[in-house]
Write an enzyme that holds these catalytic residues in place. Structure first.
Site, PDB file in Angstrom:
ATOM      1  N   ARG A 121     -17.603  20.072 -22.161  1.00 60.52           N
ATOM      2  CA  ARG A 121     -15.974  19.772 -21.881  1.00 60.52           C
ATOM      3  C   ARG A 121     -16.579  19.784 -20.605  1.00 60.52           C
ATOM      4  O   ARG A 121     -16.583  20.189 -19.564  1.00 60.52           O
ATOM      5  CB  ARG A 121     -15.474  21.330 -22.603  1.00 60.52           C
ATOM      6  CG  ARG A 121     -15.056  21.562 -23.583  1.00 60.52           C
ATOM      7  CD  ARG A 121     -14.437  22.532 -23.666  1.00 60.52           C
ATOM      8  NE  ARG A 121     -14.206  23.346 -24.907  1.00 60.52           N
ATOM      9  CZ  ARG A 121     -14.755  24.261 -24.820  1.00 60.52           C
ATOM     10  NH1 ARG A 121     -14.650  25.175 -24.253  1.00 60.52           N
ATOM     11  NH2 ARG A 121     -14.976  25.014 -25.802  1.00 60.52           N
TER      12      ARG A 121
ATOM     13  N   SER B 148     -24.878  26.897 -18.383  1.00 57.69           N
ATOM     14  CA  SER B 148     -24.755  27.778 -18.915  1.00 57.69           C
ATOM     15  C   SER B 148     -27.118  27.997 -19.139  1.00 57.69           C
ATOM     16  O   SER B 148     -26.998  28.103 -20.336  1.00 57.69           O
ATOM     17  CB  SER B 148     -24.639  28.186 -20.274  1.00 57.69           C
ATOM     18  OG  SER B 148     -23.671  28.229 -19.977  1.00 57.69           O
TER      19      SER B 148
ATOM     20  N   ASP C   7     -22.428  30.778 -17.966  1.00 56.46           N
ATOM     21  CA  ASP C   7     -21.068  30.458 -18.959  1.00 56.46           C
ATOM     22  C   ASP C   7     -21.051  32.306 -18.649  1.00 56.46           C
ATOM     23  O   ASP C   7     -19.466  32.370 -18.538  1.00 56.46           O
ATOM     24  CB  ASP C   7     -21.487  30.405 -19.935  1.00 56.46           C
ATOM     25  CG  ASP C   7     -22.677  31.087 -20.648  1.00 56.46           C
ATOM     26  OD1 ASP C   7     -23.350  31.570 -20.147  1.00 56.46           O
ATOM     27  OD2 ASP C   7     -22.890  30.407 -21.967  1.00 56.46           O
TER      28      ASP C   7
HETATM   29  C1  BG6 Z   1     -17.554  29.128 -24.776  1.00 58.13           C
HETATM   30  C2  BG6 Z   1     -17.560  28.740 -22.653  1.00 58.13           C
HETATM   31  O1  BG6 Z   1     -16.182  29.152 -25.128  1.00 58.13           O
HETATM   32  O2  BG6 Z   1     -19.220  29.055 -25.231  1.00 58.13           O
HETATM   33  C3  BG6 Z   1     -18.991  28.072 -23.166  1.00 58.13           C
HETATM   34  O3  BG6 Z   1     -16.816  27.863 -22.561  1.00 58.13           O
HETATM   35  C4  BG6 Z   1     -19.999  29.448 -23.462  1.00 58.13           C
HETATM   36  O4  BG6 Z   1     -19.469  28.144 -21.662  1.00 58.13           O
HETATM   37  C5  BG6 Z   1     -20.317  29.153 -25.102  1.00 58.13           C
HETATM   38  O5  BG6 Z   1     -21.574  28.929 -23.292  1.00 58.13           O
HETATM   39  C6  BG6 Z   1     -20.985  30.688 -26.182  1.00 58.13           C
HETATM   40  O6  BG6 Z   1     -20.582  30.177 -26.696  1.00 58.13           O
HETATM   41  P1  BG6 Z   1     -21.424  29.372 -28.730  1.00 58.13           P
HETATM   42  O7  BG6 Z   1     -21.425  29.642 -29.481  1.00 58.13           O
HETATM   43  O8  BG6 Z   1     -20.576  27.711 -27.462  1.00 58.13           O
HETATM   44  O9  BG6 Z   1     -22.798  28.909 -27.372  1.00 58.13           O
HETATM   45  C1  GLC Z   2     -29.159  31.373 -23.015  1.00 58.08           C
HETATM   46  C2  GLC Z   2     -28.872  30.757 -20.720  1.00 58.08           C
HETATM   47  C3  GLC Z   2     -28.146  31.313 -20.363  1.00 58.08           C
HETATM   48  C4  GLC Z   2     -26.977  31.466 -21.165  1.00 58.08           C
HETATM   49  C5  GLC Z   2     -27.129  32.357 -22.601  1.00 58.08           C
HETATM   50  C6  GLC Z   2     -25.516  32.268 -23.407  1.00 58.08           C
HETATM   51  O1  GLC Z   2     -29.445  32.161 -23.079  1.00 58.08           O
HETATM   52  O2  GLC Z   2     -30.641  30.754 -20.522  1.00 58.08           O
HETATM   53  O3  GLC Z   2     -27.643  30.876 -18.789  1.00 58.08           O
HETATM   54  O4  GLC Z   2     -25.754  31.985 -20.823  1.00 58.08           O
HETATM   55  O5  GLC Z   2     -28.123  31.009 -22.740  1.00 58.08           O
HETATM   56  O6  GLC Z   2     -24.906  31.181 -23.675  1.00 58.08           O
END
Ligand code: BG6
Ligand code: GLC
Length: 876
Positions: A504, A565, A619
């Site tokens: 995003r 992340s 994240d």
């Molecule tokens: C989102 C966050 O809502 O959730 C992200 O904005 C995050 O930063 C994500 O990585 C994690 O959930 P998923 O299911 O999208 O991996």
């Molecule tokens: C993976 C990444 C980590 C992140 C997590 C959740 O473990 O290494 O940085 O926070 O996924 O998205």
């Protein structure tokens, strides 16, 4: 008075449905006249049943013993051998012990005819009386009926009574299942691919059974699948419901029976009573001089002089008139032609009424099934036994037009069905053993979880220590975020959110009273995710430019917060060296580089000269900050989505890897890698091993691979494959589609595990995958999903317990009150994950009171807040 109009039948059907619902419900059960007894039969034969099975069937005045050989051929051609033993009258009314010893002796004699005494047989016991069953092989007799009255049996477990009698005879026979005759009939009529899910019997007595949704059988703690319920509909109307249709003749029959006031419905329908009803009508007609004016009809005052089979002969036979005459003459009557006509008419009316009442009952069952399965149209096969069934199909059609039925007359009584029940029970017991064996390594005890918690704590401590950090699998990365939001943050920011399901770009406006955001989701093709770093970051910058254009932000220089992340060694708020890719990312030339620099380089390449990256956050950190804006107690961030990870506020004095001892710093744990040094090897199962091997980073992110959305579906897939191989699933038929990686997505777990989700929806999911699942298969698949997701939630709880306990200790508190900001598709979409996580956490960390606050705005908002603090510190 003996004809029941269709409207009355309709009303009766309604009453019966109501009574059925009461009987099934835990609260109302006591008020129901129909007991709706659970039978603990939850599976239909699948045709693979094989072997020799004994059956003992207790009938009206005889005992039938059978030996049924099933060939595993879909139960098409079972071989049946049987013998009938007449039962002396005194046994039915004598001591219970004598009855069971008689049955055991019959078995002994039967076996002597064809088998050596050393051979062991499983046995199914058909016991057609109302029993309170608590297992397939445990059933207390509630009360005798149909003329039986043996002492010392009511309230006792009849399986045990029979088993001890058998043991006394020194026979090697194990009573495996006890069942009502209706259940036997249902099973007899079931053949491969043509399950029979209802049975009715109209014999001496009458009764029915059907496959109910297990969840509705509230007397049993079983919420998956179906269970056969023995309605005991003979008792229907033992309150006042049937008063409207009970005639004076019926009242007399009831009064003269061995159980007055009981089994009202049965007494209008069962063959033990029809002859009696006819007799009472004739007595009344004779008294009015409407029949037998020429002879003394006194003989008709004797109970049971007219048998139901005679009544049926009178109405069924082509030469019915002659039959009528001869029947009456044997009674010493001298009937006129008119008398014979009248008698025949009475017989017809009584029998049709019985059939109509049965039809109403059957319609009640069918409509109930149709409704509870949420179907518009029910197609169902019905096993029938007894002589009256032919007459009621048309009436049922009128009363339950939404149901299309096929009647399957039982071929050789309930005996064969009883053998099938026994065979299914043994097959299921075998299957259960196999399933438990496969799943037991995934079932973690409390002490297993405590051990994981202790190990996590150990790795956390190692990770924080300057010298020990390299030895820890949990990296405990400093983030340079030193405080959660305090509400004074202001300004307009760009934010990026990369690494979850969606990429995003956002614009975040933080004002005094609100935060407003606009965002756009951009797709990053796998070819780019796994291509080169240059392509990846070029693509990101293109998306930013597109976004700025759309939002009319091209001219402004907005500070940018970057949620990235992945594990990074952070050297400052805006300097983060990528340590490794995770979650399927694998763009080349990035590991070891500062990702902020990579982004800046790309911006230059794309001639975007106004990009001003001020902060990069994980994240987990973005989520903690985002939730921290609403709840100051939020000092932990948790992600359970594609990947899993957590961050929390640690005391600076404990962070050996950063200079300084004052205050706190947020630590990005990168707990997904927990166990990569081997410390969790005892937890990993073969399935986890196989999942790991097929990833692009084998041996890495081992904890994450037990918990997060990217992997749970795969774990389930490998377990299902093993079950197919062990032939406990899909009848062992090979499932090529199941060999495909990632075909079983984690979102299926979230759907399949929804409470009360009709199993047909589970079936639909499986069918979409080309998996030809039976009803039982879908129950099993659901169990696998539950086991895998429960383990994930519990392991996550063990990790979180280590975190909150450490924070409590850090602060020297008896009780820690803290909030966890949490995000991720699995956490948000799965119906039980959050509850399982919270429950387990409470057990593992009882001194911490932890609230989970779901992040609604994503971590971009948090990244903007971090950027805001950074800008303020940097000064205007
Ligand atoms: C989102 C966050 O809502 O959730 C992200 O904005 C995050 O930063 C994500 O990585 C994690 O959930 P998923 O299911 O999208 O991996
Ligand atoms: C993976 C990444 C980590 C992140 C997590 C959740 O473990 O290494 O940085 O926070 O996924 O998205």
């Amino acid at each position: 008075a003996l004809t029941v109009p269709l409207e009355t039948l309709q009303v009766l059907k309604g009453h019966m449905m109501q009574d059925m619902r009461k009987g099934l419900s835990r609260q109302m059960h006591a008020q129901a006249t129909m007991q709706m007894l659970p039978t603990f039969i939850c599976s239909m034969p699948d045709g693979t049943e094989k072997g020799d099975f004994l059956v003992a069937e207790l009938c009206q005045n005889y005992v039938r013993t059978l030996c049924v050989t099933l060939l595993g051929d879909g139960n098409q051609r079972p071989q049946v051998m049987y013998k009938i033993f007449d039962m002396p009258m005194n046994i039915m009314q004598g001591k219970g012990e004598a009855l069971f010893s008689f049955i055991a002796k019959c078995l002994r004699q039967f076996l002597a005819g064809f088998s050596s005494p050393q051979r062991r047989f499983p046995l199914g016991f058909v016991f057609p009386f109302s029993c309170k069953q608590t297992q397939l092989d445990k059933a207390e007799l509630t009360s005798w009926s149909k003329g039986f009255k043996c002492t010392g049996v009511e309230g006792k477990d009849v399986v045990q009574l029979l088993q001890s009698a058998i043991n006394k005879e020194e026979l090697y026979v194990d009573v495996v299942a006890l069942m009502n005759d209706t259940v036997g009939t249902m099973m007899t009529s079931s053949v491969e691919d043509k399950a029979c899910e209802v049975a009715i019997i109209i014999d001496a007595g009458t009764n029915s059974c059907f496959m109910a949704e297990a969840q509705q059988v509230e007397m049993v703690e079983e919420s998956s699948g179906r269970m056969c319920v023995n309605t005991e509909w003979g008792c229907f109307g033992d309150d006042t419901t049937l008063s409207g249709i009970m005639t004076t003749y019926d009242q007399r029959v009831d009064k003269e029976s061995s159980n007055p006031g009981k089994k009202r419905f049965e007494k209008l329908v069962g063959s033990l009573y029809l002859g009696e009803i006819v007799r009472h009508v004739l007595v009344a007609l004779a008294a009015e001089k409407a029949v037998f004016t020429g002879s003394n009809a006194g003989i008709l005052r004797n109970k049971d002089v007219l048998k139901t089979h005679q009544v049926l002969e009178i109405i069924n036979h082509e030469d019915g008139m002659a039959r009528t005459r001869s029947t009456l003459e044997t009674l010493g009557l001298r009937p006129s032609e008119r008398d014979c006509c009248r008698v025949q008419q009475v017989c017809r009316v009584v029998v049709s009424r019985a059939a109509a009442l049965c039809a109403a009952g059957l319609a009640a069952i069918l409509t109930h099934m149709c409704q509870s399965r949420e179907l518009e149209q029910l197609y169902v096969n019905i096993g029938v036994d007894g002589e009256l069934y032919r007459d009621y199909t048309s009436v049922t059609g009128l009363l339950a037009p939404e149901c299309t039925i096929t009647l399957l007359p039982s071929v050789d009584g309930t005996g064969r069905g009883a053998a099938i029940v026994t065979a299914v029970a043994l097959r299921l017991a075998d299957q259960r053993r196999e399933v438990d064996q496969l799943l037991s390594p995934l079932r973690l005890s409390r002490s297993d979880l405590q051990r994981v918690q202790a190990l996590m704590r150990q790795e956390m401590d190692l990770g924080l220590g300057k010298e020990t950090n390299a030895r820890s699998s949990v990296r405990m990365l400093p983030t340079y975020v030193r405080a959660t939001p305090d509400g004074t943050e202001r300004g307009e920011f760009l934010a990026l959110d990369l690494g979850g399901t969606n990429f995003r770009v956002l614009v975040v406006r933080v004002a005094e009273d609100s935060i407003r955001m606009a965002s756009e989701i951009y797709v990053i093709p796998t070819s780019i995710i796994q291509g080169t770093g240059v392509e990846l970051f070029n693509h990101i910058v293109e998306c930013i430019m597109d976004f700025q254009l759309k939002q009319d932000l091209m001219e402004q220089i907005l500070p940018l917060g970057f949620t990235f992340s992945f594990p990074c060694q952070q050297l400052g708020l805006d300097k983060a060296v990528l340590l490794s890719w995770t979650k399927g990312f694998n763009a080349s030339g990035c590991v070891g580089q500062d990702v902020v620099q990579l982004l800046r380089d790309a911006a230059l390449r794309k001639q975007h000269f106004t990009l001003k990256v001020v902060a990069v956050v994980n994240d987990t950190v973005g989520t903690m900050m985002s939730c921290g804006y609403d709840d100051p107690k939020c000092e932990i961030g948790l992600i359970v989505g594609t990947g899993t990870n957590a961050c929390y506020m640690e005391e600076m004095r404990n962070v050996g890897t950063v200079e300084g001892n004052e205050g706190r710093m947020c630590i990005n744990m990168e707990w997904g890698a927990f166990g990569d040094n081997g410390c969790l090897d005892h937890i990993f199962t073969n399935f986890d091993q196989m999942v790991d091997e097929k990833t692009i980073n084998p041996g890495k992110q081992r904890f994450e691979k037990l918990i997060s959305g990217m992997y749970l579906g795969e774990i389930v897939r490998y377990i299902l494959l093993a079950m197919v191989e062990k032939r406990v699933l899909f009848r062992g038929k090979p499932c090529p589609k199941l060999q495909t990686k990632d075909i079983f997505q984690t979102k299926f777990l979230s759907t399949i595990e929804i409470d009360g989700l009709a199993l047909k929806k589970v079936l639909a999911i499986l069918r979409d995958l080309d998996l030809h699942a039976s009803f039982e298969d879908s129950v099993l698949v659901r169990e696998v999903c539950q086991t895998v997701s429960l383990r994930a939630a519990q392991l996550c709880a063990a990790g979180m317990a280590a975190v909150v306990e450490k924070m409590r200790e850090n602060r020297g508190l008896d009780q820690l009150i803290v909030t966890v900001g949490v995000d991720g598709t699995l956490y948000k979409m799965h119906p039980h994950f959050s509850q399982n996580l919270q429950q387990t956490l409470q057990v593992l960390a009882p001194k911490c009171s932890v609230t989970f606050l779901q992040s609604e705005d994503g971590s971009g908002k948090g990244a903007a807040l971090v950027a805001a603090v950074a800008c303020r510190k940097a000064g205007p």
